[in-house]
Design a protein around this motif. Structure first.
Motif, PDB file in Angstrom:
ATOM      1  N   GLY A 109       0.787  -1.227   0.000  1.00 40.40           N
ATOM      2  CA  GLY A 109       0.000   0.000   0.000  1.00 40.40           C
ATOM      3  C   GLY A 109       0.821   1.280   0.000  1.00 40.40           C
ATOM      4  N   SER A 110       2.149   1.202  -0.014  1.00 42.07           N
ATOM      5  CA  SER A 110       2.965   2.408  -0.083  1.00 42.07           C
ATOM      6  C   SER A 110       2.606   3.158  -1.350  1.00 42.07           C
ATOM      7  CB  SER A 110       4.447   2.042  -0.075  1.00 42.07           C
ATOM      8  OG  SER A 110       4.793   1.433   1.148  1.00 42.07           O
ATOM      9  N   HIS A 111       2.611   4.508  -1.276  1.00 38.31           N
ATOM     10  CA  HIS A 111       2.119   5.291  -2.409  1.00 38.31           C
ATOM     11  C   HIS A 111       2.642   6.716  -2.380  1.00 38.31           C
ATOM     12  CE1 HIS A 111      -0.602   5.971   0.981  1.00 38.31           C
ATOM     13  NE2 HIS A 111      -0.745   7.183   0.486  1.00 38.31           N
ATOM     14  N   GLU A 112       2.448   7.391  -3.492  1.00 37.73           N
ATOM     15  CA  GLU A 112       2.799   8.796  -3.597  1.00 37.73           C
ATOM     16  C   GLU A 112       1.916   9.572  -2.624  1.00 37.73           C
ATOM     17  OE1 GLU A 112       3.991  11.641  -7.316  1.00 37.73           O
ATOM     18  OE2 GLU A 112       2.284  10.317  -7.572  1.00 37.73           O
ATOM     19  N   GLY A 113       2.509  10.492  -1.880  1.00 31.42           N
ATOM     20  CA  GLY A 113       1.744  11.260  -0.907  1.00 31.42           C
ATOM     21  C   GLY A 113       2.677  11.949   0.068  1.00 31.42           C
ATOM     22  N   ASP A 114       2.150  12.417   1.175  1.00 29.28           N
ATOM     23  CA  ASP A 114       2.926  13.171   2.153  1.00 29.28           C
ATOM     24  C   ASP A 114       3.833  12.230   2.934  1.00 29.28           C
ATOM     25  OD1 ASP A 114       3.839  15.317   3.600  1.00 29.28           O
ATOM     26  OD2 ASP A 114       2.227  15.201   5.077  1.00 29.28           O
ATOM     27  N   GLY A 115       5.062  12.084   2.468  1.00 25.50           N
ATOM     28  CA  GLY A 115       6.018  11.186   3.107  1.00 25.50           C
ATOM     29  C   GLY A 115       7.426  11.688   2.894  1.00 25.50           C
ATOM     30  N   VAL A 116       8.302  10.819   2.483  1.00 24.18           N
ATOM     31  CA  VAL A 116       9.703  11.157   2.258  1.00 24.18           C
ATOM     32  C   VAL A 116       9.938  11.449   0.778  1.00 24.18           C
ATOM     33  CG1 VAL A 116      10.443   9.733   4.205  1.00 24.18           C
ATOM     34  CG2 VAL A 116      10.429   8.764   1.903  1.00 24.18           C
ATOM     35  N   ASP A 117      10.990  12.188   0.487  1.00 27.79           N
ATOM     36  CA  ASP A 117      11.371  12.440  -0.902  1.00 27.79           C
ATOM     37  C   ASP A 117      12.032  11.192  -1.474  1.00 27.79           C
ATOM     38  OD1 ASP A 117      10.491  15.068  -1.076  1.00 27.79           O
ATOM     39  OD2 ASP A 117      12.386  15.903  -0.383  1.00 27.79           O
ATOM     40  N   VAL A 118      11.594  10.786  -2.658  1.00 26.00           N
ATOM     41  CA  VAL A 118      12.222   9.678  -3.375  1.00 26.00           C
ATOM     42  C   VAL A 118      12.478  10.121  -4.808  1.00 26.00           C
ATOM     43  CG1 VAL A 118      11.175   7.858  -1.953  1.00 26.00           C
ATOM     44  CG2 VAL A 118      10.019   8.607  -4.028  1.00 26.00           C
ATOM     45  N   PRO A 119      13.519   9.561  -5.427  1.00 28.81           N
ATOM     46  CA  PRO A 119      13.790   9.923  -6.816  1.00 28.81           C
ATOM     47  C   PRO A 119      12.735   9.351  -7.761  1.00 28.81           C
ATOM     48  CG  PRO A 119      15.314   8.227  -6.073  1.00 28.81           C
ATOM     49  CD  PRO A 119      14.496   8.628  -4.883  1.00 28.81           C
ATOM     50  N   VAL A 120      12.488  10.082  -8.845  1.00 23.15           N
ATOM     51  CA  VAL A 120      11.573   9.638  -9.894  1.00 23.15           C
ATOM     52  C   VAL A 120      12.392   9.393 -11.149  1.00 23.15           C
ATOM     53  CG1 VAL A 120       9.580  10.245 -11.342  1.00 23.15           C
ATOM     54  CG2 VAL A 120       9.680  11.010  -8.955  1.00 23.15           C
ATOM     55  N   VAL A 121      12.120   8.286 -11.827  1.00 20.56           N
ATOM     56  CA  VAL A 121      12.783   7.937 -13.081  1.00 20.56           C
ATOM     57  C   VAL A 121      11.736   7.916 -14.189  1.00 20.56           C
ATOM     58  CG1 VAL A 121      14.010   6.086 -14.292  1.00 20.56           C
ATOM     59  CG2 VAL A 121      14.532   6.561 -11.905  1.00 20.56           C
ATOM     60  N   ASP A 122      12.083   8.473 -15.343  1.00 22.58           N
ATOM     61  CA  ASP A 122      11.229   8.350 -16.527  1.00 22.58           C
ATOM     62  C   ASP A 122      11.384   6.927 -17.037  1.00 22.58           C
ATOM     63  OD1 ASP A 122       9.913   8.421 -18.954  1.00 22.58           O
ATOM     64  OD2 ASP A 122      11.088  10.076 -19.781  1.00 22.58           O
ATOM     65  N   VAL A 123      10.360   6.097 -16.848  1.00 25.88           N
ATOM     66  CA  VAL A 123      10.449   4.677 -17.191  1.00 25.88           C
ATOM     67  C   VAL A 123      10.045   4.366 -18.628  1.00 25.88           C
ATOM     68  CG1 VAL A 123      10.161   3.914 -14.809  1.00 25.88           C
ATOM     69  CG2 VAL A 123       8.147   4.177 -16.280  1.00 25.88           C
ATOM     70  N   LEU A 124       9.454   5.309 -19.337  1.00 23.11           N
ATOM     71  CA  LEU A 124       8.976   5.001 -20.687  1.00 23.11           C
ATOM     72  C   LEU A 124      10.081   4.549 -21.635  1.00 23.11           C
ATOM     73  CD1 LEU A 124       6.158   7.514 -20.556  1.00 23.11           C
ATOM     74  CD2 LEU A 124       5.858   5.189 -21.369  1.00 23.11           C
ATOM     75  N   PRO A 125      11.290   5.105 -21.587  1.00 27.67           N
ATOM     76  CA  PRO A 125      12.349   4.551 -22.448  1.00 27.67           C
ATOM     77  C   PRO A 125      12.659   3.080 -22.127  1.00 27.67           C
ATOM     78  CG  PRO A 125      12.952   6.752 -21.747  1.00 27.67           C
ATOM     79  CD  PRO A 125      11.725   6.354 -20.952  1.00 27.67           C
ATOM     80  N   GLU A 126      12.594   2.702 -20.866  1.00 19.17           N
ATOM     81  CA  GLU A 126      12.835   1.306 -20.465  1.00 19.17           C
ATOM     82  C   GLU A 126      11.714   0.393 -20.973  1.00 19.17           C
ATOM     83  OE1 GLU A 126      15.280  -1.300 -19.229  1.00 19.17           O
ATOM     84  OE2 GLU A 126      15.637   0.469 -17.988  1.00 19.17           O
ATOM     85  N   LEU A 127      10.489   0.894 -20.959  1.00 18.05           N
ATOM     86  CA  LEU A 127       9.346   0.093 -21.399  1.00 18.05           C
ATOM     87  C   LEU A 127       9.394  -0.186 -22.899  1.00 18.05           C
ATOM     88  CD1 LEU A 127       6.384   1.769 -19.463  1.00 18.05           C
ATOM     89  CD2 LEU A 127       7.900  -0.056 -18.705  1.00 18.05           C
ATOM     90  N   ALA A 128      10.025   0.695 -23.652  1.00 24.20           N
ATOM     91  CA  ALA A 128      10.032   0.572 -25.117  1.00 24.20           C
ATOM     92  C   ALA A 128      10.651  -0.735 -25.603  1.00 24.20           C
ATOM     93  CB  ALA A 128      10.758   1.760 -25.728  1.00 24.20           C
TER      94      ALA A 128
END
Length: 183
Positions: free
Chosen positions: A92-111
């Motif tokens: 159930g962990s999710h985006e919201g009021d918590g700690v800062d985490v890095p974001v990666v653009d995953v669409l190139p990996e999905l290709a």
């Protein structure tokens, strides 16, 4: 595993799976399922929750799979950056009021993937709505939250050129699982 939620529904034949991307990898159960069915597959898994990622990494290392299974400790998104993330809730962990985490653009990996699993607690919407998503060729296994988000996901997958298959409901959570396949 007991609910067989990773098993493709009737009408979905996976064929040869060599490259897998797991968005919302949690502790690695989907990766274990993949390697049980496709032992030579290579997996790139994304998990933003540090506790889940730590367990996931232990599983990879304990099974000697570091050459074919890579874990990226980041949030799966459509542009690099950071986001706030609520940790410690396991699946159930999710985006919201918590700690800062890095974001990666995953669409190139999905290709380049042969199979993609997306189960990121509501954060899949920007990914499947991104124009680059319609260029993907991989089958998509997408876990959607309860309510009618499944219908929205089905529409987005269909608009991106996928044939959508339903594999039923997760009895313990009430959420559905959709598979998008390109023939």
């Amino acid at each position: 595993f007991g609910q067989r939620e990773y098993e493709p529904p009737p009408g979905v034949a996976l064929g040869n799976v060599e490259r897998v991307v797991d968005l919302g990898a949690n502790v690695g159960l989907f990766g274990a399922w993949v390697l049980g069915h496709f032992p030579d597959a290579r997996i790139v898994a994304y998990e933003a929750d540090p506790g889940n990622a730590a367990i996931h990494r232990i599983a990879i290392e304990a099974n000697g799979l570091t050459d074919q299974w890579r874990l990226v400790d980041s949030f799966a998104g459509t542009a690099p950056g950071t986001t706030r993330f609520v940790t410690g809730l396991y699946a159930g962990s999710h985006e919201g009021d918590g700690v800062d985490v890095p974001v990666v653009d995953v669409l190139p990996e999905l290709a380049n993937a042969d199979l993609v699993k997306i189960d990121i607690e509501g954060a899949e919407w920007p990914i499947i709505a991104d124009a680059r998503f319609s260029e993907l060729r991989a089958p998509i296994e997408e876990g959607s939250p309860g309510g009618d988000p499944a219908l929205a996901a089905e529409r987005l997958l269909a608009a991106a050129g996928y044939q959508v298959h339903h594999s039923g409901r997760k009895p313990n959570f009430g959420a559905g699982v959709l598979w998008g396949v390109r023939h």
